[in-house]
Design a protein around this motif. Structure first.
Motif, mmCIF file in Angstrom:
data_model
loop_
_atom_site.group_PDB
_atom_site.id
_atom_site.type_symbol
_atom_site.label_atom_id
_atom_site.label_comp_id
_atom_site.label_asym_id
_atom_site.label_seq_id
_atom_site.Cartn_x
_atom_site.Cartn_y
_atom_site.Cartn_z
ATOM 1 N N LEU A 191 4.938 -1.631 4.526
ATOM 2 C CA LEU A 191 6.350 -1.889 4.253
ATOM 3 C C LEU A 191 6.643 -1.916 2.756
ATOM 4 N N ALA A 192 5.794 -2.593 1.986
ATOM 5 C CA ALA A 192 6.014 -2.669 0.538
ATOM 6 C C ALA A 192 5.919 -1.280 -0.101
ATOM 7 N N GLY A 193 4.984 -0.474 0.350
ATOM 8 C CA GLY A 193 4.843 0.880 -0.176
ATOM 9 C C GLY A 193 6.037 1.749 0.151
ATOM 10 N N ALA A 233 8.868 0.741 -2.109
ATOM 11 C CA ALA A 233 8.699 1.253 -3.470
ATOM 12 C C ALA A 233 9.077 2.733 -3.541
ATOM 13 N N LEU A 234 8.641 3.503 -2.555
ATOM 14 C CA LEU A 234 8.975 4.924 -2.518
ATOM 15 C C LEU A 234 10.478 5.116 -2.313
ATOM 16 N N GLU A 235 11.039 4.340 -1.409
ATOM 17 C CA GLU A 235 12.473 4.406 -1.144
ATOM 18 C C GLU A 235 13.277 4.055 -2.401
ATOM 19 N N LYS A 236 12.827 3.061 -3.142
ATOM 20 C CA LYS A 236 13.517 2.655 -4.376
ATOM 21 C C LYS A 236 13.488 3.783 -5.406
ATOM 22 N N MET A 239 0.838 -1.178 0.000
ATOM 23 C CA MET A 239 0.000 0.000 0.000
ATOM 24 C C MET A 239 0.882 1.240 0.000
ATOM 25 N N LEU A 240 0.588 2.117 -0.918
ATOM 26 C CA LEU A 240 1.215 3.441 -0.967
ATOM 27 C C LEU A 240 0.131 4.383 -1.474
ATOM 28 N N SER A 241 -0.538 5.042 -0.556
ATOM 29 C CA SER A 241 -1.673 5.891 -0.890
ATOM 30 C C SER A 241 -1.345 7.324 -0.503
ATOM 31 N N ILE A 242 -1.624 8.240 -1.423
ATOM 32 C CA ILE A 242 -1.386 9.658 -1.180
ATOM 33 C C ILE A 242 -2.716 10.377 -1.324
#
Length: 95
Positions: free
Chosen positions: A19-21, A24-27, A1-4
């Motif tokens: 954690l996965a979100g 992804a943002l860190e990458k 989950m990566l929600s803005i």
């Protein structure tokens, strides 16, 4: 989950991530950082499924929904060198 999620005014942005979100943002940020370290200015795009991507999820808290917040479907990240930031008026010492 990566929600803005952004408030209607756009003055406040909320980022929700598991954690996965976060990974992804860190990458995406790490990739931009490596390019800037090489003197290259690049950008990166993260999209929701509605906008043809898979990086951003479409979810928000109930209180965000009830207060009229809006889902962000496209996050565009820029990596700028100091010279380019200055040239485009983004650095503090820009004219």
């Amino acid at each position: 989950m990566l929600s803005i999620v952004a408030e209607q005014s756009g003055d406040v942005v909320y980022l929700h991530a598991d954690l996965a979100g976060l990974e992804a943002l860190e990458k995406a940020i790490s990739s931009l950082r490596q390019r800037v370290e090489k003197g290259e200015c690049e950008d990166s795009h993260l999209f929701s499924e509605s906008w043809g991507g898979a990086e951003l999820t479409e979810s928000m808290l109930l209180q965000e929904q009830s207060s009229g917040c809006r889902q962000v479907h496209h996050l565009k990240l820029y990596g700028w060198t100091q010279d380019w930031a200055h040239k485009h008026g983004l650095s503090k010492d820009a004219p």
